[in-house]
Design a protein around this motif. Structure first.
Motif, PDB file in Angstrom:
ATOM      1  N   ALA A  84       0.813  -1.222   0.000  1.00 47.96           N
ATOM      2  CA  ALA A  84       0.000   0.000   0.000  1.00 47.96           C
ATOM      3  C   ALA A  84       0.841   1.264   0.000  1.00 47.96           C
ATOM      4  O   ALA A  84       1.997   1.268   0.417  1.00 47.96           O
ATOM      5  CB  ALA A  84      -0.907  -0.004   1.226  1.00 47.96           C
ATOM      6  N   ASP A  85       0.239   2.355  -0.484  1.00 48.66           N
ATOM      7  CA  ASP A  85       0.780   3.693  -0.294  1.00 48.66           C
ATOM      8  C   ASP A  85       0.259   4.280   1.014  1.00 48.66           C
ATOM      9  O   ASP A  85       0.983   4.965   1.733  1.00 48.66           O
ATOM     10  CB  ASP A  85       0.375   4.610  -1.450  1.00 48.66           C
ATOM     11  N   TYR A  86      -1.015   4.007   1.300  1.00 52.25           N
ATOM     12  CA  TYR A  86      -1.653   4.464   2.530  1.00 52.25           C
ATOM     13  C   TYR A  86      -2.340   3.281   3.196  1.00 52.25           C
ATOM     14  O   TYR A  86      -2.855   2.387   2.525  1.00 52.25           O
ATOM     15  CB  TYR A  86      -2.680   5.564   2.249  1.00 52.25           C
ATOM     16  N   PHE A  87      -2.362   3.329   4.533  1.00 54.53           N
ATOM     17  CA  PHE A  87      -3.014   2.258   5.292  1.00 54.53           C
ATOM     18  C   PHE A  87      -3.928   2.908   6.318  1.00 54.53           C
ATOM     19  O   PHE A  87      -3.498   3.745   7.112  1.00 54.53           O
ATOM     20  CB  PHE A  87      -1.982   1.376   5.990  1.00 54.53           C
ATOM     21  N   LEU A  88      -5.204   2.507   6.283  1.00 57.67           N
ATOM     22  CA  LEU A  88      -6.218   3.084   7.156  1.00 57.67           C
ATOM     23  C   LEU A  88      -6.581   2.129   8.284  1.00 57.67           C
ATOM     24  O   LEU A  88      -7.026   1.008   8.035  1.00 57.67           O
ATOM     25  CB  LEU A  88      -7.474   3.420   6.343  1.00 57.67           C
ATOM     26  N   ILE A  89      -6.394   2.587   9.513  1.00 63.20           N
ATOM     27  CA  ILE A  89      -6.886   1.885  10.703  1.00 63.20           C
ATOM     28  C   ILE A  89      -8.295   2.403  10.942  1.00 63.20           C
ATOM     29  O   ILE A  89      -8.493   3.608  11.172  1.00 63.20           O
ATOM     30  CB  ILE A  89      -6.010   2.201  11.937  1.00 63.20           C
ATOM     31  N   CYS A  90      -9.291   1.524  10.896  1.00 61.09           N
ATOM     32  CA  CYS A  90     -10.677   1.981  10.904  1.00 61.09           C
ATOM     33  C   CYS A  90     -11.526   1.184  11.895  1.00 61.09           C
ATOM     34  O   CYS A  90     -11.440  -0.046  11.951  1.00 61.09           O
ATOM     35  CB  CYS A  90     -11.263   1.841   9.489  1.00 61.09           C
ATOM     36  N   ASN A  91     -12.339   1.891  12.659  1.00 59.96           N
ATOM     37  CA  ASN A  91     -13.309   1.244  13.537  1.00 59.96           C
ATOM     38  C   ASN A  91     -14.458   0.650  12.709  1.00 59.96           C
ATOM     39  O   ASN A  91     -14.739   1.137  11.610  1.00 59.96           O
ATOM     40  CB  ASN A  91     -13.890   2.258  14.515  1.00 59.96           C
ATOM     41  N   PRO A  92     -15.163  -0.326  13.269  1.00 62.67           N
ATOM     42  CA  PRO A  92     -16.310  -0.892  12.550  1.00 62.67           C
ATOM     43  C   PRO A  92     -17.574  -0.052  12.661  1.00 62.67           C
ATOM     44  O   PRO A  92     -18.613  -0.436  12.111  1.00 62.67           O
ATOM     45  CB  PRO A  92     -16.498  -2.263  13.230  1.00 62.67           C
ATOM     46  N   ASP A  93     -17.518   1.074  13.355  1.00 64.13           N
ATOM     47  CA  ASP A  93     -18.702   1.926  13.548  1.00 64.13           C
ATOM     48  C   ASP A  93     -18.506   3.300  12.914  1.00 64.13           C
ATOM     49  O   ASP A  93     -18.916   4.327  13.454  1.00 64.13           O
ATOM     50  CB  ASP A  93     -19.026   2.067  15.039  1.00 64.13           C
ATOM     51  N   ILE A  94     -17.878   3.308  11.739  1.00 66.71           N
ATOM     52  CA  ILE A  94     -17.540   4.536  11.019  1.00 66.71           C
ATOM     53  C   ILE A  94     -18.374   4.634   9.738  1.00 66.71           C
ATOM     54  O   ILE A  94     -18.590   3.636   9.058  1.00 66.71           O
ATOM     55  CB  ILE A  94     -16.039   4.529  10.648  1.00 66.71           C
ATOM     56  N   GLN A  95     -18.821   5.844   9.423  1.00 62.84           N
ATOM     57  CA  GLN A  95     -19.536   6.067   8.163  1.00 62.84           C
ATOM     58  C   GLN A  95     -19.001   7.328   7.479  1.00 62.84           C
ATOM     59  O   GLN A  95     -18.651   8.306   8.146  1.00 62.84           O
ATOM     60  CB  GLN A  95     -21.039   6.222   8.420  1.00 62.84           C
ATOM     61  N   PHE A  96     -18.923   7.269   6.150  1.00 62.72           N
ATOM     62  CA  PHE A  96     -18.469   8.410   5.366  1.00 62.72           C
ATOM     63  C   PHE A  96     -18.863   8.178   3.912  1.00 62.72           C
ATOM     64  O   PHE A  96     -19.267   7.082   3.534  1.00 62.72           O
ATOM     65  CB  PHE A  96     -16.949   8.599   5.489  1.00 62.72           C
ATOM     66  N   HIS A  97     -18.719   9.217   3.100  1.00 66.27           N
ATOM     67  CA  HIS A  97     -18.974   9.096   1.663  1.00 66.27           C
ATOM     68  C   HIS A  97     -17.699   8.614   0.977  1.00 66.27           C
ATOM     69  O   HIS A  97     -16.628   9.213   1.144  1.00 66.27           O
ATOM     70  CB  HIS A  97     -19.422  10.427   1.075  1.00 66.27           C
ATOM     71  N   SER A  98     -17.796   7.551   0.216  1.00 66.39           N
ATOM     72  CA  SER A  98     -16.626   6.933  -0.420  1.00 66.39           C
ATOM     73  C   SER A  98     -15.837   7.932  -1.258  1.00 66.39           C
ATOM     74  O   SER A  98     -14.604   7.972  -1.204  1.00 66.39           O
ATOM     75  CB  SER A  98     -17.070   5.767  -1.302  1.00 66.39           C
ATOM     76  N   ALA A  99     -16.525   8.747  -2.036  1.00 66.08           N
ATOM     77  CA  ALA A  99     -15.837   9.707  -2.898  1.00 66.08           C
ATOM     78  C   ALA A  99     -15.031  10.715  -2.086  1.00 66.08           C
ATOM     79  O   ALA A  99     -13.997  11.218  -2.545  1.00 66.08           O
ATOM     80  CB  ALA A  99     -16.849  10.437  -3.788  1.00 66.08           C
ATOM     81  N   ASP A 100     -15.497  11.005  -0.862  1.00 64.59           N
ATOM     82  CA  ASP A 100     -14.771  11.960  -0.014  1.00 64.59           C
ATOM     83  C   ASP A 100     -13.397  11.421   0.363  1.00 64.59           C
ATOM     84  O   ASP A 100     -12.420  12.175   0.419  1.00 64.59           O
ATOM     85  CB  ASP A 100     -15.565  12.255   1.252  1.00 64.59           C
ATOM     86  N   LEU A 101     -13.321  10.121   0.631  1.00 67.57           N
ATOM     87  CA  LEU A 101     -12.026   9.546   0.986  1.00 67.57           C
ATOM     88  C   LEU A 101     -11.085   9.536  -0.219  1.00 67.57           C
ATOM     89  O   LEU A 101      -9.886   9.803  -0.079  1.00 67.57           O
ATOM     90  CB  LEU A 101     -12.197   8.133   1.540  1.00 67.57           C
ATOM     91  N   ASP A 102     -11.601   9.268  -1.405  1.00 63.72           N
ATOM     92  CA  ASP A 102     -10.773   9.334  -2.615  1.00 63.72           C
ATOM     93  C   ASP A 102     -10.198  10.745  -2.796  1.00 63.72           C
ATOM     94  O   ASP A 102      -9.010  10.915  -3.087  1.00 63.72           O
ATOM     95  CB  ASP A 102     -11.596   8.945  -3.848  1.00 63.72           C
ATOM     96  N   CYS A 103     -11.042  11.759  -2.614  1.00 65.68           N
ATOM     97  CA  CYS A 103     -10.574  13.143  -2.749  1.00 65.68           C
ATOM     98  C   CYS A 103      -9.575  13.498  -1.660  1.00 65.68           C
ATOM     99  O   CYS A 103      -8.586  14.195  -1.909  1.00 65.68           O
ATOM    100  CB  CYS A 103     -11.765  14.106  -2.701  1.00 65.68           C
ATOM    101  N   TYR A 104      -9.818  13.023  -0.467  1.00 65.00           N
ATOM    102  CA  TYR A 104      -8.928  13.288   0.665  1.00 65.00           C
ATOM    103  C   TYR A 104      -7.536  12.729   0.386  1.00 65.00           C
ATOM    104  O   TYR A 104      -6.520  13.409   0.576  1.00 65.00           O
ATOM    105  CB  TYR A 104      -9.534  12.645   1.909  1.00 65.00           C
ATOM    106  N   LEU A 105      -7.494  11.499  -0.083  1.00 60.97           N
ATOM    107  CA  LEU A 105      -6.215  10.870  -0.419  1.00 60.97           C
ATOM    108  C   LEU A 105      -5.470  11.655  -1.488  1.00 60.97           C
ATOM    109  O   LEU A 105      -4.242  11.801  -1.434  1.00 60.97           O
ATOM    110  CB  LEU A 105      -6.445   9.439  -0.911  1.00 60.97           C
ATOM    111  N   ALA A 106      -6.205  12.166  -2.464  1.00 62.64           N
ATOM    112  CA  ALA A 106      -5.578  12.884  -3.575  1.00 62.64           C
ATOM    113  C   ALA A 106      -4.864  14.145  -3.119  1.00 62.64           C
ATOM    114  O   ALA A 106      -3.927  14.603  -3.782  1.00 62.64           O
ATOM    115  CB  ALA A 106      -6.626  13.232  -4.636  1.00 62.64           C
TER     116      ALA A 106
END
Length: 275
Positions: A84-106
């Protein structure tokens, strides 16, 4: 600027007696990201359903033991972070818009830090206080057992004067959503396995802050269904106290020069809310 196509993201979720329907919103949000190369589901017990998902990007690891939150994520980090280039540690009780994470990474290539945390809110939209200074024993004891006396200490420790509409360095970021540059996370050797739960994120945050840098970056908003279970469950309260003792035994109770240095650096550059 790097594109989302160039940024390979892996994410891990640690499960323990979770039901699929409860975790599905988090899984769906991650799988909706074009950047996601792999989602690692680590089963600490009672989640055999996670091995039955028919999605090529989902990887299942049955944990060698229920060694806690950090130990679970470490198994995923050691197995997949090098891809990976980035690795996300994520809780199982998280919600977000998928496209937002793509933009954030960019947008991360323009920042020198290696640990990033976005704006995190409760389901009602209220900001969660998950960017903090490194704690002293007084911070944790007073906050938990003497809440009526905590207000003065809390203002500084919880960075309540910060302008959360702006990016800033914080030495302690929450383990519910920790986005790392994968190479840095590998060099840090992930979490300290000695912590079963609680304080493992503080420990990892401070190590990353010293070696690579942390950044609260409000470029996206994540909803976290935060329960504060140790405030109502005696067993979890004991686990929290045990973890705090481990943390201060490791880094120092009264004398912790790194804590002073990092906290001072945070406060010196902290953007303040307008009066």
């Amino acid at each position: 600027m790097e594109s989302t196509e160039m940024s390979k993201l892996f994410a891990s979720i640690v499960l323990y007696k979770h039901q699929y329907q409860d975790v599905k919103p988090t899984i769906d949000a991650l799988l909706g990201c074009h950047s996601l190369q792999g989602l690692v589901l680590v089963d600490n017990g009672g989640c055999a359903w996670a091995d039955q998902l028919e999605e090529r990007r989902v990887h299942y690891i049955r944990s060698d033991r229920n060694g806690g939150y950090g130990h679970g994520h470490n198994q995923a980090i050691r197995a997949f972070a090098e891809q990976a280039d980035y690795f996300l540690i994520c809780n199982p009780d998280i919600q977000f818009h998928s496209a937002d994470l793509d933009c954030y990474l960019a947008g991360l290539s323009g920042h020198a830090a290696s640990l990033f945390m976005p704006r995190i809110v409760y389901p009602d939209g209220t900001q969660q206080e998950l960017c903090k200074l490194l704690p002293s024993p007084a911070n944790l004891f007073v906050r938990r057992f003497l809440p009526a006396l905590a207000e003065t200490l809390e203002q500084r420790y919880m960075l309540r004067h910060a302008d959360f509409d702006k990016a800033f360095f914080a030495p302690s970021l929450s383990g519910c959503f920790m986005l790392f540059r994968a190479a840095a996370l590998q060099q840090l050797n992930g979490f300290d396995d000695n912590f079963f739960m609680y304080m493992e994120d503080v420990d990892l945050s401070r190590r990353c802050a010293v070696q690579f840098g942390n950044l609260y970056l409000p470029g996206m908003t994540v909803t976290h269904h935060f329960a504060k279970a140790s405030y109502t469950d005696r067993k979890l309260l004991k686990a929290h106290i045990r973890s705090a003792v481990q943390y201060f035994n490791k880094w120092g109770w009264l004398f912790d020069q790194t804590r002073r240095m990092l906290n001072k650096a945070c406060l010196a550059q902290l953007p303040r809310k307008k009066a």
